[in-house]
Design a protein around this motif. Structure first.
Motif, PDB file in Angstrom:
ATOM      1  N   PHE A   1      -6.153   2.472  -7.737  1.00 27.66           N
ATOM      2  CA  PHE A   1      -5.510   3.766  -7.619  1.00 27.66           C
ATOM      3  C   PHE A   1      -6.544   4.818  -7.211  1.00 27.66           C
ATOM      4  CE2 PHE A   1      -3.184   1.382 -10.811  1.00 27.66           C
ATOM      5  CZ  PHE A   1      -1.883   1.500 -10.381  1.00 27.66           C
TER       6      PHE A   1
ATOM      7  N   PHE B   1       6.421   4.038 -10.826  1.00 27.91           N
ATOM      8  CA  PHE B   1       6.065   2.743 -10.261  1.00 27.91           C
ATOM      9  C   PHE B   1       6.085   1.673 -11.341  1.00 27.91           C
ATOM     10  CE2 PHE B   1       3.876   6.009  -7.943  1.00 27.91           C
ATOM     11  CZ  PHE B   1       4.199   5.711  -6.632  1.00 27.91           C
TER      12      PHE B   1
ATOM     13  N   SER C   1      -4.833  -3.801  -9.484  1.00 26.89           N
ATOM     14  CA  SER C   1      -4.341  -2.600  -8.821  1.00 26.89           C
ATOM     15  C   SER C   1      -5.469  -1.593  -8.665  1.00 26.89           C
ATOM     16  CB  SER C   1      -3.199  -1.974  -9.618  1.00 26.89           C
ATOM     17  OG  SER C   1      -2.156  -2.904  -9.798  1.00 26.89           O
TER      18      SER C   1
ATOM     19  N   PHE D   1      -2.767   9.081  -3.962  1.00 27.97           N
ATOM     20  CA  PHE D   1      -1.872  10.179  -4.317  1.00 27.97           C
ATOM     21  C   PHE D   1      -2.536  11.506  -4.012  1.00 27.97           C
ATOM     22  CE2 PHE D   1      -0.957   6.606  -6.993  1.00 27.97           C
ATOM     23  CZ  PHE D   1       0.382   6.429  -6.738  1.00 27.97           C
TER      24      PHE D   1
ATOM     25  N   LYS E   1      -2.493  -0.985  -3.635  1.00 27.20           N
ATOM     26  CA  LYS E   1      -3.422   0.137  -3.562  1.00 27.20           C
ATOM     27  C   LYS E   1      -2.615   1.417  -3.420  1.00 27.20           C
ATOM     28  CE  LYS E   1      -7.187  -2.475  -1.463  1.00 27.20           C
ATOM     29  NZ  LYS E   1      -8.117  -2.577  -0.306  1.00 27.20           N
ATOM     30  N   PHE E   2      -2.996   2.427  -4.191  1.00 27.54           N
ATOM     31  CA  PHE E   2      -2.262   3.682  -4.203  1.00 27.54           C
ATOM     32  C   PHE E   2      -3.194   4.843  -3.891  1.00 27.54           C
ATOM     33  CE2 PHE E   2      -0.199   0.813  -7.157  1.00 27.54           C
ATOM     34  CZ  PHE E   2       1.107   0.859  -6.728  1.00 27.54           C
TER      35      PHE E   2
ATOM     36  N   LYS F   1       0.852  -1.181   0.000  1.00 29.95           N
ATOM     37  CA  LYS F   1       0.000   0.000   0.000  1.00 29.95           C
ATOM     38  C   LYS F   1       0.890   1.233   0.000  1.00 29.95           C
ATOM     39  CE  LYS F   1      -3.812  -2.166   2.491  1.00 29.95           C
ATOM     40  NZ  LYS F   1      -4.679  -2.100   3.701  1.00 29.95           N
ATOM     41  N   PHE F   2       0.552   2.199  -0.854  1.00 32.58           N
ATOM     42  CA  PHE F   2       1.361   3.398  -0.986  1.00 32.58           C
ATOM     43  C   PHE F   2       0.503   4.634  -0.727  1.00 32.58           C
ATOM     44  CE2 PHE F   2       3.081   0.205  -3.824  1.00 32.58           C
ATOM     45  CZ  PHE F   2       4.420   0.194  -3.477  1.00 32.58           C
ATOM     46  N   THR F   3       1.061   5.577   0.004  1.00 33.35           N
ATOM     47  CA  THR F   3       0.450   6.887   0.176  1.00 33.35           C
ATOM     48  C   THR F   3       1.497   7.941  -0.142  1.00 33.35           C
ATOM     49  OG1 THR F   3      -1.012   6.066   1.897  1.00 33.35           O
ATOM     50  CG2 THR F   3      -0.708   8.441   1.774  1.00 33.35           C
TER      51      THR F   3
ATOM     52  N   PHE G   1       2.866   5.414 -13.578  1.00 32.50           N
ATOM     53  CA  PHE G   1       2.640   4.034 -13.197  1.00 32.50           C
ATOM     54  C   PHE G   1       2.819   3.107 -14.390  1.00 32.50           C
ATOM     55  CE2 PHE G   1      -0.041   6.752 -10.670  1.00 32.50           C
ATOM     56  CZ  PHE G   1       0.276   6.369  -9.386  1.00 32.50           C
TER      57      PHE G   1
END
Length: 192
Positions: A136, A109, A134, A120, A117-118, A99-101, A127
């Protein structure tokens, strides 16, 4: 000849070689320099304040907080969590459920496997999704997506995202802003 003690302290923050973490729950705080990390086991926590850092995560659950600089991550397994506040990190995710924040900066990426899960909040992320499912969520400003394989889902709340979809089934929801889509394969669903 015995080196002075302060030389040893400086080496801790301007690391000449890689750091290998084999077990336990280590915590890292990197203030400067160009450290390299190889994490082989569970639950490391990283805080990067400056410099250029390279990470390779092989197993377990890892948490990253990147505050500045340029960071490169390679995630091979496990469930890592990333929080990026600034700078230009590059991520390669090979497996697991990361998981990215991201709060600011420019990000690149490459997602090869798994269900990342992203979220932004700002910046100009790019990406490349090669496999897996995925999700987003983009809250601001000019993301670019290249989807090469199946079932990505996108929610775009603002900004000017560009999408290139090469294969699989993709779902897009665009709530604001201007979005450009290039679709090269079947079964795309769009809600604008």
């Amino acid at each position: 000849m015995v080196r002075p003690q302060h030389r040893v302290f400086v080496t801790l923050f301007h690391i000449a070689g890689p750091i290998h973490v084999l077990a336990g729950k280590p915590n890292f705080t990197v203030l400067a320099g160009k450290p390299d990390f190889t994490v082989l086991a569970r639950k490391p926590d990283f805080t990067i304040l400056a410099g250029k850092s390279n990470f390779m995560i092989l197993a377990g659950k890892s948490d990253f907080i990147v505050l500045a600089g340029k960071s490169n991550f390679t995630v091979l397994a496990g469930k890592p969590n990333f929080t990026v506040l600034a700078g230009k990190p590059n991520f390669t995710v090979l497996a697991g459920k990361p998981k990215f924040t991201f709060l600011a900066g420019k990000f690149n990426f490459m997602i090869l496997v798994g269900k990342p899960k992203f979220t932004f909040l700002a910046g100009n992320p790019e990406f490349t999704v090669l496999a897996g499912k995925s999700e987003f969520t983009v809250l601001a400003e000019k993301p670019k997506f290249t989807v090469l394989a199946r079932k990505p889902e996108f929610t775009v709340l603002a900004g000017n995202p560009d999408f290139t979809v090469l294969a699989g089934k993709s779902d897009f929801t665009v709530l604001a802003g201007k979005s450009n889509f290039t679709v090269l394969a079947e079964k795309l669903d769009f809600t604008i």
